[in-house]
Scaffold this motif. Structure first.
Motif, short mmCIF file in Angstrom:
data_model
loop_
_atom_site.label_atom_id
_atom_site.label_comp_id
_atom_site.label_asym_id
_atom_site.label_seq_id
_atom_site.Cartn_x
_atom_site.Cartn_y
_atom_site.Cartn_z
N GLY A 105 0.81 -1.20 0.00
CA GLY A 105 0.00 0.00 0.00
C GLY A 105 0.85 1.25 0.00
N THR A 106 0.25 2.34 0.42
CA THR A 106 0.95 3.62 0.35
C THR A 106 2.05 3.73 1.38
OG1 THR A 106 -0.71 4.59 1.82
CG2 THR A 106 -1.11 4.76 -0.54
N LEU A 135 2.01 8.97 10.06
CA LEU A 135 0.94 9.24 11.01
C LEU A 135 0.58 10.72 10.99
CD1 LEU A 135 2.35 7.18 14.02
CD2 LEU A 135 0.34 6.57 12.65
N ALA A 136 -0.71 11.01 10.86
CA ALA A 136 -1.17 12.39 11.02
C ALA A 136 -1.07 12.77 12.49
CB ALA A 136 -2.61 12.52 10.51
N THR A 174 2.31 -4.59 12.13
CA THR A 174 1.41 -4.82 10.99
C THR A 174 0.04 -4.21 11.26
OG1 THR A 174 2.55 -6.88 10.41
CG2 THR A 174 0.32 -6.59 9.57
N THR A 175 -0.46 -4.36 12.49
CA THR A 175 -1.76 -3.78 12.85
C THR A 175 -1.74 -2.26 12.71
OG1 THR A 175 -2.16 -5.58 14.41
CG2 THR A 175 -3.48 -3.60 14.68
N LEU A 201 -1.44 3.54 8.68
CA LEU A 201 -0.45 3.97 7.68
C LEU A 201 -0.88 3.66 6.24
CD1 LEU A 201 2.85 2.98 9.52
CD2 LEU A 201 1.76 5.22 9.38
N GLY A 202 -2.11 3.28 6.05
CA GLY A 202 -2.60 3.07 4.69
C GLY A 202 -2.12 1.80 4.03
#
Length: 290
Positions: A117-118, A122-123, A232-233, A239-240
């Motif tokens: 994925g991307t 983290l925001a 992984t979770t 994290l997309g």
């Protein structure tokens, strides 16, 4: 081919460094935190853990994560025999069986359950939420592990989770700095992230240190299970990333997880057996005739 050789060499070096640090920590796991702070060997273990993390990050630049993750179980393969050698004894059949089952299960999991994925960062809100959840989870697990007669594996779980959150924060800091420059470190949220990384690294080290006080193999195996599972979770939830598996792979992953759990249980039984063997025999009462 050159990159493959470099990747494998770095992963082996990482495993040796982490295993050596774990052995040092296990040998002094009976000491209190104030005593550990005054112990030069503890700082050596901390330095080795830092070196291992740096080598791990470096290896990611030469090879795929799908190769590097399975090689991470080499730490357990190296540490358990090292512990037996330093104790001047042979490994038992239960230890060999437990180590084999744990390593095979872990390797299978990391090969089957890969992420893609991307792979973003983290925001600010996600970072704060993750930190709050980590503090609550790690505190609860650590307190559970400190209860009289509690299993040391509670602290191993807490340490593995703390290491995983630390890795997620590190990735956010590194990627953000790489995208926007060093000035990003002056942002309040980045300062929080950097400080949290330092604190979590210390907390994780102390927790794993305590988890080794009754033996090395089982806690180390648990940490090796919890760390990638938690990472992984976090990757999937925040994290997309997504878990790249088919229904067949999910079934195989469940089987590998069960095998790893069985291996950890064997290592725990081997540890308990060793503790009983090392315990002094009960003192017999001597009767005297009047």
């Amino acid at each position: 081919m050159t990159n493959l050789i470099i990747t494998v060499a770095l992963c082996v070096a990482v495993a040796i460094v982490y295993a050596t640090a774990a052995l040092i920590q296990a040998r002094h796991a009976h000491l209190t935190v104030p005593e550990l702070i005054r112990l030069p060997l503890l700082w050596l273990a901390l330095g080795l853990n830092g070196l291992g993390a740096a080598l791990h990050v470096t290896s990611l630049g030469f090879g795929p994560l799908s190769l590097i993750q399975p090689l991470g179980v080499l730490t357990l393969v190296i540490a358990v025999p090292f512990a037996a050698v330093t104790a001047r004894r042979r490994m038992t059949r239960l230890e060999l069986s437990g180590m084999t089952n744990t390593v095979v299960g872990l390797a299978g999991l990391t090969l089957i359950v890969t992420t893609a994925g991307t792979g973003g960062t983290l925001a600010s809100g996600e970072l704060v939420t993750l930190l709050a959840a980590a503090v609550v989870l790690v505190t609860v697990l650590a307190l559970r592990g400190r209860r009289p007669g509690a299993s040391t594996l509670w602290e191993a779980v807490a340490g593995g989770a703390a290491y995983a959150v630390c890795s997620a924060l590190c990735k956010t800091v590194v990627v953000t700095v790489g995208d926007t420059g060093m000035a990003a470190l002056l942002r309040p949220i980045m300062i929080v992230a950097v400080v949290s990384v330092a604190v979590l690294a210390i907390v994780a080290t102390v927790l794993t240190q305590r988890s080794y006080r009754n033996g090395l193999a089982a806690p180390l195996a648990v940490t090796n299970l919890v760390n990638p599972a938690t990472a992984t979770t976090i990757g999937v939830a925040l994290l997309g990333e997504h878990v790249a598996t088919t229904p067949v792979e999910i079934g195989l992953a469940a089987a590998c997880a069960l095998l790893s759990g069985f291996g950890v249980a064997q290592l725990a039984r081997a540890r308990d057996a060793a503790v009983q063997l090392d315990a002094p025999p009960p003192r017999k009462e001597i009767r005297t005739s009047a």
